[in-house]
Motif scaffolding. Structure first.
Motif, PDB file in Angstrom:
ATOM      1  N   TRP A 101     -42.717   8.356 -24.393  1.00 50.32           N
ATOM      2  CA  TRP A 101     -43.562   8.296 -23.194  1.00 50.32           C
ATOM      3  C   TRP A 101     -42.711   8.315 -21.929  1.00 50.32           C
ATOM      4  CZ3 TRP A 101     -48.266   9.622 -22.583  1.00 50.32           C
ATOM      5  CH2 TRP A 101     -48.968   9.274 -21.440  1.00 50.32           C
ATOM      6  N   ALA A 102     -41.602   7.579 -21.937  1.00 48.47           N
ATOM      7  CA  ALA A 102     -40.700   7.571 -20.777  1.00 48.47           C
ATOM      8  C   ALA A 102     -40.093   8.960 -20.564  1.00 48.47           C
ATOM      9  CB  ALA A 102     -39.592   6.533 -20.978  1.00 48.47           C
ATOM     10  N   HIS A 104     -41.440  11.840 -21.449  1.00 46.29           N
ATOM     11  CA  HIS A 104     -42.495  12.709 -20.921  1.00 46.29           C
ATOM     12  C   HIS A 104     -42.711  12.469 -19.423  1.00 46.29           C
ATOM     13  CE1 HIS A 104     -46.155  14.834 -20.232  1.00 46.29           C
ATOM     14  NE2 HIS A 104     -46.762  13.699 -19.909  1.00 46.29           N
ATOM     15  N   LYS A 105     -42.704  11.230 -19.009  1.00 46.88           N
ATOM     16  CA  LYS A 105     -42.966  10.920 -17.605  1.00 46.88           C
ATOM     17  C   LYS A 105     -41.904  11.486 -16.668  1.00 46.88           C
ATOM     18  CE  LYS A 105     -43.919   6.595 -17.058  1.00 46.88           C
ATOM     19  NZ  LYS A 105     -44.256   5.178 -17.053  1.00 46.88           N
ATOM     20  N   VAL A 106     -40.649  11.631 -17.128  1.00 46.35           N
ATOM     21  CA  VAL A 106     -39.628  12.212 -16.249  1.00 46.35           C
ATOM     22  C   VAL A 106     -39.592  13.734 -16.344  1.00 46.35           C
ATOM     23  CG1 VAL A 106     -38.181  10.144 -16.272  1.00 46.35           C
ATOM     24  CG2 VAL A 106     -37.668  12.014 -17.844  1.00 46.35           C
ATOM     25  N   GLN A 108     -42.655  15.846 -17.155  1.00 48.31           N
ATOM     26  CA  GLN A 108     -43.924  16.456 -16.762  1.00 48.31           C
ATOM     27  C   GLN A 108     -43.989  16.691 -15.260  1.00 48.31           C
ATOM     28  OE1 GLN A 108     -46.409  17.704 -18.498  1.00 48.31           O
ATOM     29  NE2 GLN A 108     -47.862  18.016 -16.860  1.00 48.31           N
ATOM     30  N   TRP A 110     -41.896  18.177 -13.388  1.00 52.48           N
ATOM     31  CA  TRP A 110     -40.571  18.205 -12.768  1.00 52.48           C
ATOM     32  C   TRP A 110     -40.019  19.630 -12.818  1.00 52.48           C
ATOM     33  CZ3 TRP A 110     -35.933  19.265 -15.437  1.00 52.48           C
ATOM     34  CH2 TRP A 110     -34.764  19.078 -14.689  1.00 52.48           C
TER      35      TRP A 110
END
Length: 168
Positions: A101-102, A104-106, A108, A110
């Motif tokens: 999840w971490a 993916h968050k950096v 998506q 970008w």
């Protein structure tokens, strides 16, 4: 670097390195996780590859490129995650979901640079394996324009002489 793929790879590597510090190994996917022997990586790892790129001509040898960045997120086996597993072990056993999840968050939305589009997640799957390693594949679409082979038009200056004489 001149290659768009080299530049994208290096930018992704740096983004993961600074954005998800729990990932200890980031490299090109050269098949490190394919064998059932102890893979030559440290855990958790991310292996980066480029797949299914299609190119369309825009004219004058300029092309658009659209394809997939594949991030293979690998984890060493930890423990069972069955409902009877004590909660402290269970949290460690499924902690890879939080790392995913971490990551993916950096990634998506970008962009690896001004010359490239934004990464958009298209799928997330688990590799079916016969060993105890856990491998998740995150796929992101990306597009960019390639001007590296653009035809350069050269023009020569013309000299016009105007007179008031009529030639027969």
């Amino acid at each position: 670097m001149n290659s768009p793929f080299a530049n994208i790879f290096l930018a992704i590597q740096q983004q993961i390195k600074t954005g998800v510090t729990t990932i200890t190994y980031i490299d090109q996917d050269l098949g490190q996780l394919k064998s059932n022997a102890r893979p030559p990586v440290s855990w958790p790892c991310v292996l980066i590859d480029f797949e299914d790129f299609n190119f369309d001509n825009m004219g004058e040898n300029v092309q658009t490129a659209k394809g997939t960045v594949v991030l293979k997120l690998g984890f060493a086996p930890y423990s069972n995650s069955a409902q009877v597993t004590p909660s402290t072990y269970l949290q460690s056993a499924i902690g890879y979901y939080d790392i995913e999840w971490a990551l993916h968050k950096v990634m998506q939305g970008w962009s690896p640079g001004d010359d490239y589009g934004y990464l958009i997640r298209t799928s997330a799957t688990t590799q079916k394996r016969t060993d105890n390693y856990r491998v998740r594949e995150l796929r992101y679409s990306i597009a960019f324009e390639d001007y590296s082979t653009q035809t350069i038009q050269e023009y020569a200056a013309a000299t016009l002489v105007a007179t008031d004489q009529i030639l027969l």
